[in-house]
Design an enzyme around this catalytic site. Sequence first.
Site, PDB file in Angstrom:
ATOM      1  N   CYS A  70       2.062  -0.219  -3.546  1.00 42.18           N
ATOM      2  CA  CYS A  70       1.454   1.264  -3.409  1.00 42.18           C
ATOM      3  C   CYS A  70       0.205   1.466  -4.308  1.00 42.18           C
ATOM      4  CB  CYS A  70       2.586   2.340  -4.123  1.00 42.18           C
ATOM      5  SG  CYS A  70       4.235   2.104  -2.968  1.00 42.18           S
ATOM      6  N   ARG A  92       9.218  -2.648  -5.362  1.00 43.15           N
ATOM      7  CA  ARG A  92       8.635  -1.613  -5.821  1.00 43.15           C
ATOM      8  C   ARG A  92       9.484  -1.160  -7.328  1.00 43.15           C
ATOM      9  NH1 ARG A  92       5.639  -1.136  -1.451  1.00 43.15           N
ATOM     10  NH2 ARG A  92       6.560  -0.129   0.551  1.00 43.15           N
ATOM     11  N   CYS A 152      -0.439   7.878  -0.418  1.00 43.22           N
ATOM     12  CA  CYS A 152       0.096   6.479  -1.010  1.00 43.22           C
ATOM     13  C   CYS A 152      -0.621   5.586  -0.564  1.00 43.22           C
ATOM     14  CB  CYS A 152       1.610   6.264  -0.567  1.00 43.22           C
ATOM     15  SG  CYS A 152       2.511   4.830  -1.975  1.00 43.22           S
ATOM     16  N   SER A 158      14.445   7.763   5.532  1.00 43.93           N
ATOM     17  CA  SER A 158      14.681   6.943   7.176  1.00 43.93           C
ATOM     18  C   SER A 158      16.106   6.207   6.987  1.00 43.93           C
ATOM     19  CB  SER A 158      13.561   6.178   7.242  1.00 43.93           C
ATOM     20  OG  SER A 158      13.653   5.174   6.012  1.00 43.93           O
ATOM     21  N   GLU A 199      10.515  12.553 -15.686  1.00 46.07           N
ATOM     22  CA  GLU A 199       9.597  12.183 -14.514  1.00 46.07           C
ATOM     23  C   GLU A 199       9.299  13.747 -13.916  1.00 46.07           C
ATOM     24  OE1 GLU A 199       7.548  10.186 -13.348  1.00 46.07           O
ATOM     25  OE2 GLU A 199       8.348   8.393 -13.654  1.00 46.07           O
ATOM     26  N   ARG A 215       9.877   1.363   6.370  1.00 42.38           N
ATOM     27  CA  ARG A 215       8.906   0.336   6.145  1.00 42.38           C
ATOM     28  C   ARG A 215       8.848  -0.656   7.232  1.00 42.38           C
ATOM     29  NH1 ARG A 215      11.126  -1.329  -0.037  1.00 42.38           N
ATOM     30  NH2 ARG A 215      10.559   0.579  -0.832  1.00 42.38           N
ATOM     31  N   LYS A 256      11.366   9.742  -7.664  1.00 40.22           N
ATOM     32  CA  LYS A 256      11.643   8.926  -6.425  1.00 40.22           C
ATOM     33  C   LYS A 256      12.018   7.459  -6.779  1.00 40.22           C
ATOM     34  CE  LYS A 256       9.017   6.417  -2.809  1.00 40.22           C
ATOM     35  NZ  LYS A 256       7.617   6.406  -2.145  1.00 40.22           N
ATOM     36  N   TYR A 280      13.994  13.961   9.455  1.00 39.83           N
ATOM     37  CA  TYR A 280      13.842  13.585  10.466  1.00 39.83           C
ATOM     38  C   TYR A 280      14.522  14.373  11.519  1.00 39.83           C
ATOM     39  CZ  TYR A 280      11.418  10.020   7.997  1.00 39.83           C
ATOM     40  OH  TYR A 280      10.612   9.216   7.126  1.00 39.83           O
ATOM     41  N   CYS A 297       0.562   2.268   0.164  1.00 44.94           N
ATOM     42  CA  CYS A 297       1.430   1.026   0.997  1.00 44.94           C
ATOM     43  C   CYS A 297       1.094   0.942   2.171  1.00 44.94           C
ATOM     44  CB  CYS A 297       2.706   0.998   0.365  1.00 44.94           C
ATOM     45  SG  CYS A 297       3.416   2.563   1.086  1.00 44.94           S
ATOM     46  N   LYS A 341      13.957  12.227  -4.320  1.00 45.22           N
ATOM     47  CA  LYS A 341      14.020  11.314  -3.060  1.00 45.22           C
ATOM     48  C   LYS A 341      14.620   9.832  -3.355  1.00 45.22           C
ATOM     49  CE  LYS A 341      10.847   8.647  -0.045  1.00 45.22           C
ATOM     50  NZ  LYS A 341       9.725   8.230  -0.153  1.00 45.22           N
TER      51      LYS A 341
HETATM   52  C1  PBG Z   1       5.405   5.640   0.588  1.00 39.41           C
HETATM   53  C2  PBG Z   1       6.552   6.294   1.067  1.00 39.41           C
HETATM   54  C3  PBG Z   1       7.576   5.508   1.385  1.00 39.41           C
HETATM   55  C4  PBG Z   1       8.603   6.804   1.954  1.00 39.41           C
HETATM   56  C5  PBG Z   1       7.940   8.119   1.848  1.00 39.41           C
HETATM   57  N1  PBG Z   1       6.509   7.601   1.229  1.00 39.41           N
HETATM   58  C6  PBG Z   1       8.088   4.246   1.419  1.00 39.41           C
HETATM   59  C7  PBG Z   1       8.405   3.552   0.254  1.00 39.41           C
HETATM   60  O1  PBG Z   1       8.115   4.219  -1.104  1.00 39.41           O
HETATM   61  O2  PBG Z   1       8.568   2.446   0.350  1.00 39.41           O
HETATM   62  C8  PBG Z   1       9.840   6.705   2.583  1.00 39.41           C
HETATM   63  C9  PBG Z   1      10.396   7.717   3.588  1.00 39.41           C
HETATM   64  C10 PBG Z   1      11.377   7.289   4.102  1.00 39.41           C
HETATM   65  O3  PBG Z   1      12.138   6.099   3.981  1.00 39.41           O
HETATM   66  O4  PBG Z   1      11.874   8.023   5.359  1.00 39.41           O
HETATM   67  N2  PBG Z   1       5.224   5.148  -0.606  1.00 39.41           N
END
Ligand code: PBG
Length: 327
Positions: free
Chosen positions: A129, A216, A119, A273, A232, A204, A194, A312, A121, A247
């Site tokens: 992104c 986003r 990605c 996260s 998708e 982030r 996603k 995690y 970003c 996700k």
């Molecule tokens: C990159 C990306 C993100 C995450 C995984 N790949 C952040 C986003 O899309 O803003 C999030 C992973 C997480 O929150 O653990 N685009």
Amino acid sequence: MELLNRPRRLRANPVIRSLVRETRVSKDALVYPLFVREGTDIVEEIPSMDGQYRYSPDRLDGILTQLIGAGVHSVLLFGIPEHKDEIGSGAWDPQGAVQQAIRYIKKKYPGIYVITDVCMCEYTSHGHCGALHGQVVDNDETLELLCKTALSHAQAGADMVAPSDMMDGRILAMRNTLDENGFSEAPIMSYAVKYASAFYGPFRDAAGSAPSFGDRKGYQMDYHNRREGIREAALDVEQGADIIMVKPALSYLDVVHEVSGTFDLPLACYSVSGEYSMIKAAAKAGLVDEASIVCETAVSMFRAGADILITYFAMDLARYIDEGRIG
Ligand code: PBG
């Protein structure tokens, strides 16, 4: 009482309960996300993610040894560059943190399966992104940047690439790039479904990748939509994805379930996260028992239909499996 059906018969003791389990959880299905930061001699805790760290490539030994010891053999790498620019050119730098980390891991720990997040970003100065055209991320121009990035990961030795940008057509573009450059054997795990989610907040912070303006929602999905997720996923399957992902996980188990019943590819779900940090915070406040909540939520993701869980808590879960708490 004449009761023909007494479901409690199968709940009488741990052996019978375990015998009739419908969901089996294996360490083999776990993937651990890992943040690698450009530089040397860095191991720093991530303030928003209690117990998670950023590592420079030369300091990965500790965590990798722990992972191997715990029986977790797959990692998903995220890069944190020293410098950012408009188009995120650090993403395909052969000396970038991810590329260095891949080479380091594959050389010293060849048994570790290295998946890379692809990605822009983390690498763009504006935190979006892809490449901007005015205030909007330009889809087709971004495809070129993503393909270059995926190729540089493959050239560094990545086993699998995982695009998380949500641009249209990226799987086909990436498949073609990899194939044309001798990497037809490298699988693509697509972040196919996603959502634009507040659950990415702590990440982030960890990766310094919050967008500097806007959000986003112009590329990630609206969380009101379920059928759109199927569409998708279908597009990515058609374009050659090897594994599809949903996700976040916890608030999207209906989507995990539906995608798993609709497609015959392996399905990954990413417990992100925010899911991690919420559990950590609630446990720290004494509101819930961390281990019990981690087990219950992880099993719910497999029960919903996930084949692979990116989390995690991978190392904790491996321990809980060993201890027989889940399995
Ligand atoms: C990159 C990306 C993100 C995450 C995984 N790949 C952040 C986003 O899309 O803003 C999030 C992973 C997480 O929150 O653990 N685009």
